[in-house]
Design a protein around this motif. Structure first.
Motif, PDB file in Angstrom:
ATOM      1  N   GLU B 112      -1.320   3.535  -9.484  1.00 43.61           N
ATOM      2  CA  GLU B 112      -0.145   4.070  -8.791  1.00 43.61           C
ATOM      3  C   GLU B 112       0.821   4.791  -9.718  1.00 43.61           C
ATOM      4  O   GLU B 112       1.612   5.624  -9.267  1.00 43.61           O
ATOM      5  N   GLN B 323      -2.405  -1.769 -14.810  1.00 38.99           N
ATOM      6  CA  GLN B 323      -1.102  -2.419 -14.707  1.00 38.99           C
ATOM      7  C   GLN B 323      -1.303  -3.930 -14.603  1.00 38.99           C
ATOM      8  O   GLN B 323      -2.321  -4.391 -14.079  1.00 38.99           O
ATOM      9  N   THR B 327       2.181  -6.388 -10.526  1.00 43.06           N
ATOM     10  CA  THR B 327       2.747  -5.149  -9.990  1.00 43.06           C
ATOM     11  C   THR B 327       2.214  -4.843  -8.589  1.00 43.06           C
ATOM     12  O   THR B 327       2.763  -3.989  -7.899  1.00 43.06           O
ATOM     13  N   ILE B 328       1.152  -5.522  -8.146  1.00 42.25           N
ATOM     14  CA  ILE B 328       0.733  -5.414  -6.744  1.00 42.25           C
ATOM     15  C   ILE B 328       1.921  -5.729  -5.844  1.00 42.25           C
ATOM     16  O   ILE B 328       2.116  -5.109  -4.800  1.00 42.25           O
ATOM     17  N   PHE B 331       6.691  -3.682  -6.185  1.00 47.47           N
ATOM     18  CA  PHE B 331       7.347  -2.492  -5.632  1.00 47.47           C
ATOM     19  C   PHE B 331       7.318  -2.473  -4.107  1.00 47.47           C
ATOM     20  O   PHE B 331       7.578  -1.446  -3.492  1.00 47.47           O
ATOM     21  N   THR B 332       6.964  -3.619  -3.512  1.00 49.51           N
ATOM     22  CA  THR B 332       6.883  -3.674  -2.058  1.00 49.51           C
ATOM     23  C   THR B 332       8.273  -3.515  -1.444  1.00 49.51           C
ATOM     24  O   THR B 332       8.437  -2.826  -0.425  1.00 49.51           O
ATOM     25  N   GLN B 343       3.872 -15.802  -2.550  1.00 47.04           N
ATOM     26  CA  GLN B 343       2.510 -15.283  -2.713  1.00 47.04           C
ATOM     27  C   GLN B 343       2.290 -14.786  -4.141  1.00 47.04           C
ATOM     28  O   GLN B 343       1.224 -14.965  -4.721  1.00 47.04           O
TER      29      GLN B 343
END
Lengths: 326, 351
Positions: B112, B323, B327-328, B331-332, B343
């Protein structure tokens, strides 16, 4: 303090947000001169002008898409979808763009937009005007889904939604627009998102609900009180992200839970809440979690809609079942 | 034919000879060379990307072979402060506007960070769901208009995207609001396997502007001078309050739709090969050579320079670690909600 109904509270929150922040703009079908079909934007066009209160062509996907573009540029658009039956084209924009712009650019761009829409049944509206699509929206990562259940909460939560740096779908229960009034202080103070509201304490059973069904649930709690059952009522308010802590804590104390919502039963947001309780309150449960919901059917037309909507009696009966479980 | 009945806008023909008096920028040989080098860089990038994909080091990639003049020409017709909203085959324009080959490799390699452009900070990431981004251009343009900023939103979409409702809704809205937006249709004649004749019965795509009440015109998309001049005129008209417009750039997709596609399944060499004579890099090289601004030595040096730039960034890409897995989540939302944080902690083994 002024007594307002829910649609007036929405109107005050919009006016307050627009007065406080020049980057707030309102757009949608008939939101300008007409003030919206429910009058939620009444007076805004006169006060703020047609650059900030924008009547759009009849194009729901683009209404949402335009809001994405505005929000990426730092405006705070509040887009109105006239009825939830017309919210499905915008879902493409919500799923593919609004909710993931921050993630896919690693925070370079964001999408601080609000998509407002009336939702739910009970006003004898035409076909496609009474659905409750909150669960399909609540599963979208990156989005917030908020349903107010009173004028004061509508005011405070809408202000919070507009100020939030991420996209929010704000579903206003049509049935409550003019059903009740309460004092609302137009003081510009937001209420917290991502938090449940405990509307009633009760040691015997926890009733979890949101939106218009809060009215029937509170009535059911009152009915149960007359039978010696102390039922607590939680208004979830922000469905996603969910305030699991408040719900789990309440059910750990009571050991019994009814979840009530208007949307269809299967895969409804009640299923998610029930799963969380099964996972995190298992040892405290004294009875199976009960769900009272709309059915897995097409929303009936007005002559039958009362049979579809969760009633006070259905909610109370579910609570009695839970209480009677050995 | 354009929507207005005028002829296709063209300055340089396939043989490299000028067919009309060149616009001012194209009388400057250095500027033409700049455009030429940008197309070479795009082609070099595409070649490297395909090579990486074929060797398992890049994801599915959409080549722009033959379409470099559209992408570069559109971007060259914009100002830095404008906002570019590209579809997924516009790496030429992205590179022109300062997106680096490294960022493009990262993106197509599944990272990303490739869309966190260090250069054009307000440009949109590429749009994958076809034709869903023209409304964004209207929103960006309306933000400019509200703030009285003399800036323009430029959206590039493909011929297939003109069949989508979002496109019709967007150009209609832009017309009603006189939004400073320019929509460019990169008409490469193919939407994966569907040729233009099966996409629409319209005589042109430019004429779709007529129903929206905005100007529509066609340009030779293999003539970078014509693309730049046409887009620049449309952009400056929008900047000056003259409203939105639609430009149809006629080009040809010489390659497969993506590296996951095999175009030989639905079109044969007899269909494709005549278009090689029209392609934009050859055309501008002929023009530069004919005017004495270019020769074999310069060509070899320029190709080597483009390849070196691309290879250096490919090496950087391959040396860039993935990454961190958190980082999954990160940035949500602007701030981490408690529910998602649970989570996140579980995924990291902390809860």
């Amino acid at each position: 303090m002024e007594e307002l109904n829910l649609v007036q509270a929405v109107n005050r929150a919009l006016a307050r947000a627009m007065a406080d922040d020049p980057s707030v703009v309102v757009l949608g079908e008939d939101v300008g001169r007409d003030g919206g079909v429910f009058r939620a934007t009444d007076g805004l066009w006169t006060r703020f002008g047609d650059e900030r209160v924008i009547d759009t062509p009849l194009a729901e996907a683009a209404i949402a898409g335009v809001a994405v573009g505005m929000a990426a540029q730092g405006l705070r658009p509040v887009a109105e979808i006239q009825f939830t039956g017309f919210i499905y084209p915008p879902i493409d924009q919500l799923v593919n763009h609004a909710s993931r712009l921050r993630t896919r650019t690693r925070g370079r761009l964001a999408c601080p937009m609000v998509l407002r829409a009336p939702c739910g049944g009970g006003i004898h509206a035409p076909e496609h005007h009474s659905e409750s699509p909150e669960a399909m929206l609540a599963q979208i990562p990156g989005l917030r889904v908020v349903l107010p259940s009173s004028p004061a909460r509508a005011y405070g939560l809408l202000l919070a939604a507009i100020r939030d740096p991420d996209p929010v779908v704000f579903l206003e229960p049509t049935r409550l627009y003019r059903a009740l009034r309460e004092p609302v202080d137009d003081n510009g103070e937001a209420l917290p998102l991502d938090r449940c509201f405990v509307l009633r304490e009760g040691k015997d059973i926890t009733l979890v609900t949101w939106g218009a069904t809060v009215v029937e649930t509170l009535a059911a709690a009152e009915l149960l009180a007359g039978e010696g059952i102390a039922a607590g009522v939680i208004d979830v308010a922000t469905l996603h992200p969910l305030d699991q802590e408040t719900i789990v804590a309440a059910v750990r104390r009571t050991g019994r839970c009814v979840i009530a919502h208007e949307a269809p039963l299967s895969g409804g947001w009640g299923a998610e809440i029930a799963a969380r309780l099964a996972e995190h309150a298992f040892a405290s449960l004294l009875a199976p979690i009960q769900r009272v919901a709309g059915y897995d059917t097409v929303m009936p037309l007005p002559r039958l809609e009362a049979h579809y909507l969760p009633s006070t009696q259905r909610i109370a009966a579910a609570a009695r079942r839970a209480m009677g479980f050995a | 034919m354009t929507a207005s009945g005028a002829s296709l806008s063209r300055f340089i023909g396939p043989d490299g000879l000028a067919v009309a008096a060149l616009p001012d920028f194209a009388r400057d040989a250095a500027e033409l060379v700049r455009l030429y080098r940008a197309m070479l860089l795009t082609r070099a990038f595409d070649e490297k990307a395909v090579a990486l994909q074929r060797t398992g080091r890049l994801g599915t990639f959409a080549v722009s072979l033959g379409q470099e003049a559209v992408s570069v020409g559109v971007a060259a017709g914009m100002r830095a402060e404008d906002v570019f909203l590209p579809s997924f085959r516009e790496q030429g324009g992205q590179l022109w506007r300062g997106v680096t080959p490294l960022e493009l490799f990262l993106y197509w390699g599944g990272d990303e960070r490739g869309s966190d452009f260090k250069g054009p900070r307000q440009d949109f990431p590429i749009c994958i769901p076809v034709g869903s981004h023209p409304p964004h251009a209207v929103g960006v343009a309306m933000a400019f208009k509200l703030r009285r900023e003399p800036r323009v939103a430029v959206c590039v979409l493909g011929d297939g995207a003109t069949s989508k409702g979002d496109f019709a809704e967007a150009i209609n809205m832009a017309g009603v609001w006189n939004a400073p937006a320019v929509f460019v249709v990169n008409n490469n004649r193919w939407a994966i396997s569907v040729p233009l004749a099966r996409q629409t019965a319209a005589r042109s795509l430019a004429q779709k502007a007529v129903a929206a009440g905005i100007p529509g015109e066609q340009v030779d998309g293999n003539d970078v001078v014509a693309v730049r001049a046409t887009v620049e005129r449309a952009v400056e008209r929008a900047r000056g309050g003259g409203g939105p417009s639609l430009v149809e750039a006629l080009t040809y997709r010489l390659g497969d739709h993506t590296t996951a596609d095999d175009a030989s399944r639905y079109r044969d060499d007899a269909e494709v090969s005549p278009h090689w004579a029209e392609e934009p890099v050859l055309r501008l090289r002929r023009h530069l050579t004919a005017t004495g601004a270019w020769d074999r030595a310069r060509e070899e040096q320029a190709i080597a320079a483009a390849a070196a730039a691309v290879n250096a960034d490919a090496d950087r890409y391959l040396a860039t670690p993935a990454q961190p897995r958190e980082t999954i989540f990160d940035f949500t939302y602007a701030a981490m909600p408690a529910d998602l944080d649970a989570q996140r902690r579980a995924a990291l083994g902390g809860a």
